[in-house]
Design an enzyme around this catalytic site. Structure first.
Site, mmCIF file in Angstrom:
data_model
loop_
_atom_site.group_PDB
_atom_site.id
_atom_site.type_symbol
_atom_site.label_atom_id
_atom_site.label_comp_id
_atom_site.label_asym_id
_atom_site.label_seq_id
_atom_site.Cartn_x
_atom_site.Cartn_y
_atom_site.Cartn_z
ATOM 1 N N TYR A 12 -3.138 5.521 -5.328
ATOM 2 C CA TYR A 12 -2.131 4.459 -5.308
ATOM 3 C C TYR A 12 -0.941 4.810 -6.206
ATOM 4 O O TYR A 12 0.226 4.633 -5.818
ATOM 5 C CB TYR A 12 -2.791 3.160 -5.758
ATOM 6 C CG TYR A 12 -1.884 1.961 -5.853
ATOM 7 C CD1 TYR A 12 -1.386 1.343 -4.712
ATOM 8 C CD2 TYR A 12 -1.554 1.421 -7.096
ATOM 9 C CE1 TYR A 12 -0.578 0.219 -4.808
ATOM 10 C CE2 TYR A 12 -0.751 0.300 -7.196
ATOM 11 C CZ TYR A 12 -0.267 -0.298 -6.053
ATOM 12 O OH TYR A 12 0.542 -1.417 -6.150
ATOM 13 N N LYS A 28 2.887 5.297 -4.928
ATOM 14 C CA LYS A 28 3.951 4.417 -5.416
ATOM 15 C C LYS A 28 5.024 5.198 -6.177
ATOM 16 O O LYS A 28 6.192 4.812 -6.176
ATOM 17 C CB LYS A 28 3.356 3.319 -6.302
ATOM 18 C CG LYS A 28 2.585 2.263 -5.513
ATOM 19 C CD LYS A 28 3.422 1.646 -4.412
ATOM 20 C CE LYS A 28 2.775 0.423 -3.796
ATOM 21 N NZ LYS A 28 3.565 -0.131 -2.662
#
Length: 302
Positions: A172, A176
């Site tokens: 993640y 991001k």
């Protein structure tokens, strides 16, 4: 609420729940016609209930007197992303703002992180930003070349994990961080076509963060839930409106009643020898530079 988005058409991905839902409702309240995208999957990306969360949000918007249409395509595929743009054009005749928000989590410490879990999270967060942006940008470029330069806006969704990293979220965090790089490149490339591209790093209570924000946080004035996703949406609505003219290539952190302009990698202390360094010389030089540099923010979870 001000009708600052009156007449604009806005597509929001991952808009069936959480932040995306809050953004879709806020844009509708500001006068926009909204394409509500959601694939209807579970928190980990698996197929969920048949009842479409996108349809539920559309019903909410229409019940409040707004205009909206549901889109259930997978925006991490080229066909799904293209159909999102097509849905806006065929339903409302235009597309003015794209909010990339879709995503899910498969958290693991790095040594336990399977390749499939890496690929799935990077796919939905990063590829799921790139493809809608690509297809929307192609439309806006064609409009500009035809002499109809748009007042187009893109708001991408990054995270504090993308800025600082987060334990147990290597996939993640990497995705991001990639969203931030994509935002900067898109802002530089698409400005000539009337497109502004910015990113947010929101903190709010959603399905993805409910374990992090297990306890409801409230501000001193009673009734203000600092972790409500609706607190982030006013910034997104403004960035997605014509009122944000001149603001592009920026990253904003948003949480509760706080908005922060994030400042990315910049040159810090430096030393120039004027010749190639020897390995035994580097340690002293680097330690001196680190002593002059600011302390980096802590990785989330440490």
């Amino acid at each position: 609420m001000s009708r600052m988005c009156e007449g604009r058409v806005v597509a929001v991905t991952g808009a069936g729940r959480g932040l995306g839902r809050a953004h879709a409702l806020a844009f509708a309240a500001a006068g926009a016609k909204v394409v509500v995208n959601d694939l209807g999957v579970g928190l980990d990306g698996t197929v969920g209930a048949a009842d479409s969360p996108a349809r539920q949000v559309v019903d909410e918007i229409r019940a409040a007197g707004g205009e909206a249409v549901a889109h259930g395509g997978d925006v991490a595929t080229s066909a799904g992303a293209a159909s999102l743009v097509t849905a806006a054009l065929e339903t409302y005749g235009r597309l003015d703002t794209l909010v990339n928000n879709a995503g899910f989590l498969r958290d693991r410490m790095l040594v336990n992180l399977d390749e499939d879990d890496w690929d799935a999270v990077v796919r939905v967060h990063l590829k799921g930003h790139f493809l809608p942006l690509k297809h929307a940008a192609a439309h806006w470029r064609a409009e500009a070349k035809a002499g109809r330069t748009p007042v187009a806006r893109v708001v991408n969704t990054s995270s504090g994990a993308g800025l600082l990293g987060s334990l147990g979220q290597g996939n993640y965090s990497a995705a991001k961080a990639g969203v931030l790089g994509l935002t900067l490149v898109a802002a530089a490339e698409l400005g000539r076509y009337g497109v502004q591209v910015n990113a947010i790093a929101p903190a709010a209570r959603t399905r993805m963060t409910e374990r992090t924000f297990a306890e409801t946080m409230t501000a001193p004035d009673a009734g203000f839930d600092a972790m409500a996703p609706e607190n982030v949406s006013p910034l997104v609505v403004w960035l997605g409106s014509a009122e944000s003219e001149g603001v592009t290539g920026r990253v904003f952190e948003a949480e509760g009643g706080r908005i922060t302009v994030m400042e990315g990698w910049r040159e810090g202390p430096t030393v120039e020898k004027g010749a190639r360094w020897m390995p035994e010389e580097v340690g002293e030089a680097v330690r001196k530079l680190l002593g002059e540099a600011g302390v980096p923010g802590a990785v989330y979870g440490t």
